[in-house]
Design a protein around this motif. Structure first.
Motif, short mmCIF file in Angstrom:
data_model
loop_
_atom_site.label_atom_id
_atom_site.label_comp_id
_atom_site.label_asym_id
_atom_site.label_seq_id
_atom_site.Cartn_x
_atom_site.Cartn_y
_atom_site.Cartn_z
N ASP A 409 0.80 -1.22 0.00
CA ASP A 409 0.00 0.00 0.00
C ASP A 409 0.84 1.27 0.00
N ALA A 410 2.15 1.16 0.22
CA ALA A 410 3.02 2.34 0.16
C ALA A 410 4.05 2.15 -0.96
N TRP A 411 3.54 1.96 -2.15
CA TRP A 411 4.34 1.69 -3.34
C TRP A 411 3.82 2.56 -4.47
N ILE A 412 4.71 3.20 -5.21
CA ILE A 412 4.32 4.02 -6.36
C ILE A 412 5.10 3.55 -7.59
N THR A 413 4.39 3.16 -8.64
CA THR A 413 5.01 2.84 -9.92
C THR A 413 4.86 4.03 -10.85
N VAL A 414 5.99 4.43 -11.47
CA VAL A 414 6.03 5.70 -12.19
C VAL A 414 6.35 5.50 -13.68
N LYS A 435 -4.04 -0.34 -13.90
CA LYS A 435 -3.93 -0.78 -12.51
C LYS A 435 -2.50 -0.72 -11.98
N SER A 436 -1.53 -0.92 -12.86
CA SER A 436 -0.15 -1.15 -12.40
C SER A 436 0.72 0.10 -12.37
N VAL A 437 0.41 1.11 -13.17
CA VAL A 437 1.18 2.36 -13.15
C VAL A 437 0.38 3.39 -12.38
N ASP A 438 0.97 3.94 -11.33
CA ASP A 438 0.24 4.84 -10.45
C ASP A 438 0.20 6.27 -10.94
N ILE A 439 1.30 6.73 -11.52
CA ILE A 439 1.42 8.14 -11.87
C ILE A 439 2.52 8.31 -12.92
N PHE A 440 2.53 9.46 -13.57
CA PHE A 440 3.59 9.78 -14.53
C PHE A 440 4.39 10.97 -14.01
N ALA A 441 5.62 11.08 -14.50
CA ALA A 441 6.51 12.17 -14.10
C ALA A 441 7.53 12.41 -15.21
N PRO A 442 8.17 13.58 -15.21
CA PRO A 442 9.15 13.87 -16.25
C PRO A 442 10.24 12.80 -16.36
N GLY A 443 10.48 12.35 -17.61
CA GLY A 443 11.47 11.29 -17.81
C GLY A 443 12.18 11.37 -19.15
N VAL A 444 12.02 12.48 -19.87
CA VAL A 444 12.66 12.65 -21.19
C VAL A 444 13.66 13.80 -21.10
N ALA A 445 14.86 13.56 -21.63
CA ALA A 445 15.90 14.60 -21.67
C ALA A 445 16.11 15.24 -20.30
N ILE A 446 16.37 14.39 -19.32
CA ILE A 446 16.59 14.86 -17.95
C ILE A 446 18.08 15.05 -17.72
N HIS A 447 18.47 16.27 -17.37
CA HIS A 447 19.87 16.62 -17.17
C HIS A 447 20.23 16.38 -15.70
N SER A 448 21.23 15.54 -15.47
CA SER A 448 21.59 15.25 -14.08
C SER A 448 23.04 14.83 -13.97
N VAL A 520 -3.35 4.81 -12.58
CA VAL A 520 -4.26 4.90 -11.44
C VAL A 520 -4.68 6.34 -11.20
N SER A 521 -3.71 7.26 -11.17
CA SER A 521 -4.01 8.67 -10.86
C SER A 521 -4.54 9.43 -12.05
N GLY A 522 -4.16 9.02 -13.25
CA GLY A 522 -4.58 9.72 -14.45
C GLY A 522 -3.90 11.06 -14.64
N GLY A 523 -2.69 11.19 -14.05
CA GLY A 523 -2.05 12.48 -14.17
C GLY A 523 -0.55 12.46 -13.99
N VAL A 524 0.04 13.69 -13.96
CA VAL A 524 1.48 13.89 -13.83
C VAL A 524 1.76 14.47 -12.45
N ALA A 525 2.79 13.95 -11.81
CA ALA A 525 3.14 14.40 -10.46
C ALA A 525 3.38 15.90 -10.43
N ASN A 526 2.98 16.54 -9.32
CA ASN A 526 3.17 17.98 -9.19
C ASN A 526 3.45 18.33 -7.74
N ALA A 527 4.61 18.94 -7.49
CA ALA A 527 5.05 19.24 -6.13
C ALA A 527 4.20 20.33 -5.48
#
Length: 543
Positions: A409-414, A435-448, A520-527
């Motif tokens: 219950d405390a697991w997030i698939t991104v 059911k298996s992917v909880d949320i989306f987040a930036p993952g393209v051309a990430i500078h790190s 699951v969330s139908g959206g993109v993470a937002n701080a």
């Protein structure tokens, strides 16, 4: 298994069925785009800076985030001040000063090395290891061969493995041969132009006269790949990555005769064995883990490199992922080590299509749940529906017949998204699942961050997961009263819903769907939204 940014964005071109080096020619985003805000900047970041403006004046407590990965360069200029230090065992004296079973685990632990300092670099894919295990038993089995019910299930699974393995090997051998030939011709072109790859321009290529058909093809590929935003040098680096990738596939990942496990020296079949490895958390290839660590918490506002997402974080390095597929025993032990040593969030930017000892991993996940630890996992980069084709580990517990018996219950698939609010918002490589992917987040051309004080763009759900881990770290730092489950609920509830259909690959063709059809969330993470929601949440709890 790690895949470089090259392979998460391969596009075929007609003359080379497996070739292609870049996503569609698009404008490139700002280097810091994943922290930006759509309303202010027109970029689909997670509104990190807006979140900190809202948090101004609020105190925070440090949060330990474990990066279970292929290694982290803890001496990196932008990471060394945010690296977790085990102050009870940081003497490098060859003794287990804190009695936790791990000698001199100053910055974390490496489960794929030995006490002499030797480390596993390459390993097989899990499918290769499983075929090597089952082949002696089933290679000669006929439809008429009597088998028990359990053996019949095993045999059917083995047949699927063989089909998958054969397909992978065919592609790997084709890629190894053709990328190798392409690089050979490109090298010839470089030599004849008489410049280093760094100095070669498009004009040099335009003026070059090819001597044969292979050279013409190499020249055509090079010209296609470079433009105002991409240099020949970058193309050449990606080409070298391609050659290395397919070479490793053929010689290590899919080589049934290759077995590096003796290096570790453990009893591999004993999944309860916990105390093995060494304290070399960087290992022979820390590119992936260092990049992930920087996204989560590279020191903010220090005028060096990049700004990570979390501003009061300690990065614990746990090395379990080789160049190849991670092993379940090591994953389970990595989770347990992180939990026992104080991690409140665990980032897992790895995954595979087959599982060897799911029970060991499930038990470790349950242990993390009991200890109020949030697990964040990358959805995978195969462009598939993981409701149907799992990417292990998963949040679902299963029995020996693969029937679901529960859920963490405390697991997030991104899953991963890009920076534009259009039909290409969903990264073309990202896995998805209602059911298996909880949320989306930036993952393209990430500078790190990269090892040895370097920085680089990477992409994959491996980059999206640490974006969410960083967000979770903000919440656990500024709202320490929140449980792991509550942090997950806030992140999912506060996701930005997108009234825009996105392209996905389903049943062999492109389709357009809404994010709430594939997550699951139908959206993109937002701080920013998450902080607003956390404020509401804590106020409601106080009443």
């Amino acid at each position: 298994m790690h895949k470089s940014n090259l392979f998460t964005a391969l596009l075929a071109i007609s003359i080379l069925p497996l070739f292609g080096f870049a996503q569609d020619k698009k404008d490139t985003p700002p280097a810091n785009w994943y922290n930006l805000d759509y309303a202010t900047d027109g970029i689909m970041g997670i509104s990190t800076e807006r979140a900190y403006n809202l948090l101004a004046g609020r105190k925070s407590s440090p949060v330990i985030v474990a990066v279970i990965d292929g290694g982290v360069d803890v001496e990196h200029e932008d990471l060394k001040k945010v690296v977790w230090t085990n102050k009870k065992d940081d003497n490098d004296n060859g003794k287990d000063d804190d009695g936790n079973g791990y000698i001199d685990d100053k910055y974390g632990w490496n489960f794929i090395g030995n006490a002499n300092g030797e480390n596993v670099n390459y390993d097989n894919l899990e499918v290769t290891r499983l075929i090597a295990k089952y082949e002696p038993k089933y290679i000669s089995v006929l439809p008429s061969t009597p088998l028990s019910e359990a053996e019949r299930r095993e045999f059917v699974a083995y047949q699927k493995m063989v089909s998958d393995y054969t397909s992978k090997m065919d592609e790997a051998q084709f890629g190894d041969l053709n990328y190798g030939r392409l690089k050979q011709e490109v090298d010839n072109i470089v030599t004849k132009i008489g410049k280093t790859p760094k100095d070669i321009t498009k004009e040099d290529l335009d003026q070059f006269s090819a001597e044969n058909d292979r050279q013409k093809l190499a020249l055509k590929v090079a010209k296609k790949e470079i433009d105002d935003d991409k240099s020949f040098e970058k193309f050449y680096e990606e080409l070298k990555e391609a050659v290395e990738y397919y070479h490793n596939q053929v010689n290590y990942h899919l080589n049934k005769q290759y077995d590096p496990r003796p290096i570790v020296g453990d009893n591999y079949e004993d999944a309860t064995e916990r105390y093995y490895g060494n304290n070399d958390v960087k290992g022979p290839d820390a590119d992936h883990g260092t990049h992930v660590a920087g996204i989560i918490g590279a020191q903010r506002n220090n005028n060096i490199g990049i700004n990570g997402i979390a501003d009061n974080v300690q990065i614990m390095a746990v090395r379990v992922v080789p160049n190849g597929d991670e092993r379940d025993k090591d994953v389970a032990n990595g989770i347990r080590y992180a939990v026992d040593n104080g991690a409140k969030i665990i980032n897992m930017s790895f995954g595979k299509g087959y599982v060897y000892n799911k029970k060991a991993v499930d038990d470790a996940i349950k242990y993390a749940m009991e200890k109020d630890v949030l697990l964040v996992h990358a959805a995978g980069n195969d462009g598939k529906n993981i409701d149907i084709t799992p990417n292990y580990p998963t949040k679902y517990y299963t029995d020996s017949l693969k029937a679901v018996t529960g859920e963490a219950d405390a697991w997030i698939t991104v899953g991963a998204t890009a920076w534009k609010m259009d039909g290409d918002l969903l990264a073309d490589f990202s896995n998805y699942g209602y059911k298996s992917v909880d949320i989306f987040a930036p993952g393209v051309a990430i500078h790190s961050t990269m090892p040895d004080n370097k920085y680089k763009d990477q992409q994959g759900t491996s980059m999206a997961a640490p974006v969410v881990s960083g967000l979770a770290a903000i919440l656990r730092a500024y709202y320490p009263e929140l449980t792991a489950k509550e942090v997950k609920d806030i992140i999912l509830k506060s996701a930005v819903k997108v009234d825009q259909k996105v392209k996905v690959r389903q049943d062999g063709s492109n389709k357009k769907v809404y994010l709430d059809e594939i997550s699951v969330s139908g959206g993109v993470a937002n701080a920013y939204n998450a902080v607003v929601e956390a404020n509401k949440y804590t106020l409601s709890k106080e009443k």
